[in-house]
Enzyme design. Structure first.
Site, mmCIF file in Angstrom:
data_model
loop_
_atom_site.group_PDB
_atom_site.id
_atom_site.type_symbol
_atom_site.label_atom_id
_atom_site.label_comp_id
_atom_site.label_asym_id
_atom_site.label_seq_id
_atom_site.Cartn_x
_atom_site.Cartn_y
_atom_site.Cartn_z
ATOM 1 N N LYS A 100 0.397 -1.054 -0.304
ATOM 2 C CA LYS A 100 -0.060 -0.256 0.025
ATOM 3 C C LYS A 100 1.020 1.394 0.405
ATOM 4 O O LYS A 100 1.750 1.016 0.112
ATOM 5 C CB LYS A 100 -0.736 -0.520 1.954
ATOM 6 C CG LYS A 100 0.038 0.444 2.392
ATOM 7 C CD LYS A 100 -1.371 -0.415 3.645
ATOM 8 C CE LYS A 100 -0.559 -0.352 4.920
ATOM 9 N NZ LYS A 100 -1.136 -1.172 5.914
ATOM 10 N N TYR B 130 13.360 30.880 7.547
ATOM 11 C CA TYR B 130 12.061 31.365 7.742
ATOM 12 C C TYR B 130 11.863 31.285 9.529
ATOM 13 O O TYR B 130 11.867 30.647 10.437
ATOM 14 C CB TYR B 130 11.449 30.857 7.432
ATOM 15 C CG TYR B 130 10.967 30.654 5.641
ATOM 16 C CD1 TYR B 130 10.817 32.249 4.969
ATOM 17 C CD2 TYR B 130 10.945 30.035 4.821
ATOM 18 C CE1 TYR B 130 10.602 31.112 3.819
ATOM 19 C CE2 TYR B 130 10.999 30.181 4.040
ATOM 20 C CZ TYR B 130 10.391 31.646 2.618
ATOM 21 O OH TYR B 130 10.901 31.496 1.849
ATOM 22 N N MET C 194 10.257 24.598 1.510
ATOM 23 C CA MET C 194 9.212 24.053 0.712
ATOM 24 C C MET C 194 10.491 23.356 -0.011
ATOM 25 O O MET C 194 10.487 22.069 0.040
ATOM 26 C CB MET C 194 8.960 24.896 -0.636
ATOM 27 C CG MET C 194 8.381 24.191 -0.640
ATOM 28 S SD MET C 194 6.527 25.248 -2.465
ATOM 29 C CE MET C 194 5.733 25.705 -1.242
ATOM 30 N N ARG D 128 -10.964 -0.934 14.957
ATOM 31 C CA ARG D 128 -11.036 0.359 13.957
ATOM 32 C C ARG D 128 -11.744 -0.764 12.889
ATOM 33 O O ARG D 128 -12.591 -0.053 13.184
ATOM 34 C CB ARG D 128 -9.241 0.037 13.481
ATOM 35 C CG ARG D 128 -8.983 0.795 12.496
ATOM 36 C CD ARG D 128 -7.541 1.076 12.160
ATOM 37 N NE ARG D 128 -6.864 0.019 12.014
ATOM 38 C CZ ARG D 128 -6.356 0.133 10.938
ATOM 39 N NH1 ARG D 128 -5.008 0.755 11.318
ATOM 40 N NH2 ARG D 128 -5.374 -0.963 10.762
HETATM 41 C C1 LIG Z 1 -0.427 -1.813 6.389
HETATM 42 C C2 LIG Z 1 -0.588 -3.170 6.919
HETATM 43 C C3 LIG Z 1 0.028 -4.719 7.383
HETATM 44 C C4 LIG Z 1 1.468 -4.372 7.351
HETATM 45 O O1 LIG Z 1 1.901 -3.409 8.831
HETATM 46 P P1 LIG Z 1 3.092 -3.091 8.897
HETATM 47 O O2 LIG Z 1 3.796 -2.822 10.764
HETATM 48 O O3 LIG Z 1 4.301 -1.876 7.967
HETATM 49 O O4 LIG Z 1 3.748 -4.984 8.706
HETATM 50 C C5 LIG Z 1 -0.913 -5.542 8.156
HETATM 51 N N1 LIG Z 1 -1.940 -5.995 7.582
HETATM 52 C C6 LIG Z 1 -2.642 -4.558 7.690
HETATM 53 C C7 LIG Z 1 -4.052 -5.571 7.948
HETATM 54 C C8 LIG Z 1 -2.189 -3.644 7.708
HETATM 55 O O5 LIG Z 1 -3.549 -2.537 6.905
#
Ligand SMILES: *Cc1c(COP(=O)(O)O)cnc(C)c1O
Length: 361
Positions: A35, A256, A304, A129
């Site tokens: 992801k 800045y 930036m 969650r």
């Molecule tokens: C992102 C994610 C993972 C991977 O987690 P890591 O800590 O990066 O290994 C596994 N399962 C789910 C559901 C996730 O959203």
């Protein structure tokens, strides 16, 4: 001419890390989590380097399409499942498995009556969650398997605190989450539970599959434990060059807001990396930056497109020197903790405008 900034992505490091995780997975199916554009490393690079993984896991159908386009033939899993009914058709044509976490998704499946959708039932074992409560899983299973074109592949759950620096016995320790899973954790339905931290530090978790994310990219899921100790190699190194050097007198300010003020005659190097490249603007003075084999402190607010470092004590650092913002010499977790975040956030935030150099032997 590109700006003098680039992220080097080391495909051999990705391959190496996958081997390490595969060994730790002890025969369980390994989903490589890709992801967020493979945690900022580029999905196409990940597809190439993770050839030996059993499947890719992501949250976006577009990623699945991209992975197929560059030749990924194995399994793909959507970690948050589909988002609406227009996703059902592409799920089937692209051949993507989906998590089911809420009743509204089951309603969509009933309405759409798909031909071939493979599901993983998400269980809320304490993170609160996504997912169904363990007691609801039987009913969900029956509802799904009652649909002709729907197959249930197993159950999945996610740990809130699988890192060893998580102490004590708060509501969602791995032990407590496993207890809530009960027989789902090792019953006859397949279970996929461990993330990177779970794989590395909780062999008791078991199940038949794991989801490896951040550790595949060579980053320790626990900032208190180094990648090195885990045998992991950071795959992303963010580098930029020094494009100007200022010699300033005591009392002069940098950047800045004039946050950093020289206490002595100082050499200030200007580096071609700013917050629009993904380097956090929240980084405080003194944050570590690697240059010429040493650590220079950040001096003044990140702009930036540039940032400044104090190289008074590093004479070798000069015009044209390459600076490492994080990577092989400077662990991203160390940089992240300087501004109160975790390595994950920095690598994911690498900006699209940063050129990527792919390295492979
Ligand atoms: C992102 C994610 C993972 C991977 O987690 P890591 O800590 O990066 O290994 C596994 N399962 C789910 C559901 C996730 O959203």
């Amino acid at each position: 001419m590109p700006r003098p900034i680039y992220a080097e992505i080391d495909l051999d490091a990705l391959r190496h890390n996958l081997n390490v995780l595969r060994e730790r997975a002890e025969g369980r199916t390994v989903w490589a989590v890709v992801k967020a554009n493979a945690y900022g490393h580029g999905l196409e690079n990940a597809v190439k380097a993770f050839e030996a993984a059993d499947g890719l896991a992501t949250i976006d159908l577009c990623d699945a399409e991209r992975a197929r386009r560059c030749g990924w033939k194995k399994r793909i899993l959507l970690l948050e499942g589909f988002f609406d009914e227009t996703d059902i058709e592409p799920l089937q044509t692209i051949g993507v498995e989906t998590v089911i976490h809420s009743p509204w998704q089951i309603e969509i499946l009933k309405r759409m009556n798909p031909k071939d959708v493979r599901c993983h039932i998400k269980v809320n074992s304490g993170m609160n969650r996504l997912g169904f409560l363990p007691v609801e899983v039987n009913t969900v299973y029956d509802q799904l398997t009652a649909l002709k074109g729907v197959r249930v592949m197993g159950v999945v759950t996610h740990f809130a605190n699988a890192e060893p620096s998580y102490l004590g016995d708060a509501p969602a320790s791995v032990g407590k989450q496993l207890t809530r899973m009960g027989r789902l954790a090792n019953g006859e339905t397949a279970a996929c539970m461990a993330n990177s931290a779970g794989i590395l530090w909780h062999p008791e978790v078991g199940g038949n599959a794991v989801r490896a994310g951040v550790a595949l990219y060579g980053i320790s899921p626990d900032a208190h434990i180094s990648s090195e100790e885990l045998g992991l190699i950071p795959a992303m190194t963010l580098c930029a060059k020094i494009i100007a050097v200022q010699q300033i007198a005591p009392g002069e300010a940098v950047g800045y807001g004039s946050r950093w003020i020289a206490k002595r005659p100082s050499r200030i190097a200007v580096v071609a990396c700013g917050y629009a490249d993904g380097y956090p603007r929240s980084m405080p003075d003194g944050a570590p930056v690697w240059v010429e084999g040493q650590i220079a402190p950040l001096a003044g607010a990140v702009s930036m497109d540039m940032l400044e470092i104090d190289v008074t004590d590093i004479p070798a650092a000069t015009l044209g020197s390459t600076v490492e913002l994080w990577g092989k010499h400077l662990p991203v977790n160390r940089v992240a903790s300087a501004c109160g975040t975790i390595g994950y956030e920095l690598i994911c935030a690498l900006a699209r405008r940063v050129p990527i150099n792919v390295k492979s032997a």
